[in-house]
Design a protein around this motif. Sequence first.
Motif, short mmCIF file in Angstrom:
data_model
loop_
_atom_site.label_atom_id
_atom_site.label_comp_id
_atom_site.label_asym_id
_atom_site.label_seq_id
_atom_site.Cartn_x
_atom_site.Cartn_y
_atom_site.Cartn_z
N GLU A 149 0.83 -1.21 0.00
CA GLU A 149 0.00 0.00 0.00
C GLU A 149 0.86 1.26 0.00
O GLU A 149 0.56 2.23 -0.71
N LYS A 153 0.99 4.12 -2.98
CA LYS A 153 0.76 5.53 -2.72
C LYS A 153 1.92 6.38 -3.22
O LYS A 153 1.73 7.45 -3.82
N LYS A 154 3.14 5.91 -3.01
CA LYS A 154 4.32 6.64 -3.44
C LYS A 154 4.44 6.69 -4.95
O LYS A 154 4.97 7.66 -5.53
N ASN A 156 2.12 7.04 -7.28
CA ASN A 156 1.21 7.97 -7.96
C ASN A 156 0.74 7.45 -9.31
O ASN A 156 0.51 8.22 -10.25
N CYS A 285 -8.39 0.74 -9.34
CA CYS A 285 -7.81 0.22 -8.11
C CYS A 285 -7.10 -1.10 -8.39
O CYS A 285 -7.31 -1.73 -9.43
N ILE A 297 -6.97 -1.29 -3.31
CA ILE A 297 -6.06 -0.15 -3.15
C ILE A 297 -6.28 0.79 -4.33
O ILE A 297 -6.00 0.44 -5.47
N PHE A 300 -4.09 6.45 -8.20
CA PHE A 300 -4.05 7.89 -8.00
C PHE A 300 -5.14 8.55 -8.83
O PHE A 300 -5.30 8.28 -10.01
#
Length: 304
Positions: A149, A153-154, A156, A285, A297, A300
């Motif tokens: 996760e 997120k990192k 993008n 996702c 998850i 972006f």
Amino acid sequence: MALVQYSESESESEPEFQQPPTKRPRQTIHNQSSSLPPLPAAFHDLYASSTRVSVRDDPSLHGGRKRVIPHVEGNWPTHIYLEWYPFKEELSTLSDAIAQIEGSLDGHGTELHSLLHSDLGARLPLHISLSRPVVLRTEHRQQFLEGFEAAMKKSNIAGFEVTPKSLDCVSNYEKTRWFYVLRAERPEDDNLNRLLSLSNRCLARFEQPLLYESPQDAIASLMAQGTATRRPGVTRVGEQAVGNYSHCFHISLAWSLTDPSPQEKEQIAKMDLRKVHGLKLRFDCVKVKIGNNISSIPLFSGGV
């Protein structure tokens, strides 16, 4: 008694299965479903797995399929993938493609099993794999999920669309089943390759087998951290070295227990796919299935 089915992550390396739908009598109920809003995506995650009646492998309960990953206490079958629920019109197009495949098999004993519906007629999701079926130990589950996760997120990586480009027949890693698949066009921003690289790097930290990518490439990607030199077939996205495996990504439509003949494969390759080429598969996702628990998850969205 509850039905038994193997999740994709437990059955093979490039996932899917299920029997074709059985024909059920028409019910005299007023059709108001068209006016109802679609179910939220998270609803499907809650009911993605059936109750098991046995931990023993019984191929007779699963159309002849054999379990690749055995039940072992403390082991958690894990799979990372992109999920797509086709609409009614899209299902019709895919059903026509499966019918054409069946017509190309020449009746030589190859029994085709559709992945569009369950044996009770319920619609099933299709997917693009971003990992092989792997096994995490109990103590690694949360650590892996949190790490994945955080990496998502990192990264993008934004939501994107995929267009089918061709039809093919491929086997799983164990060569126990053959899948009739739609190959995927390389999407904008190369997001399939980027997600695959991210998935493989996270799995490599837990010494899990990788999908498509060689262990050497994954180790090089882990060590690079922005300093890896450019290699043929490799692009750079930020700090991440990304290999090109665009020819590998696919969506499985059906499966069989026998390998079609070269002549049958040639007929399948000549199928008219003009309607299929018009499909647009939207992904917003990434799904991570660990045991029977599914985490969704989001990609972006461009917001803050």
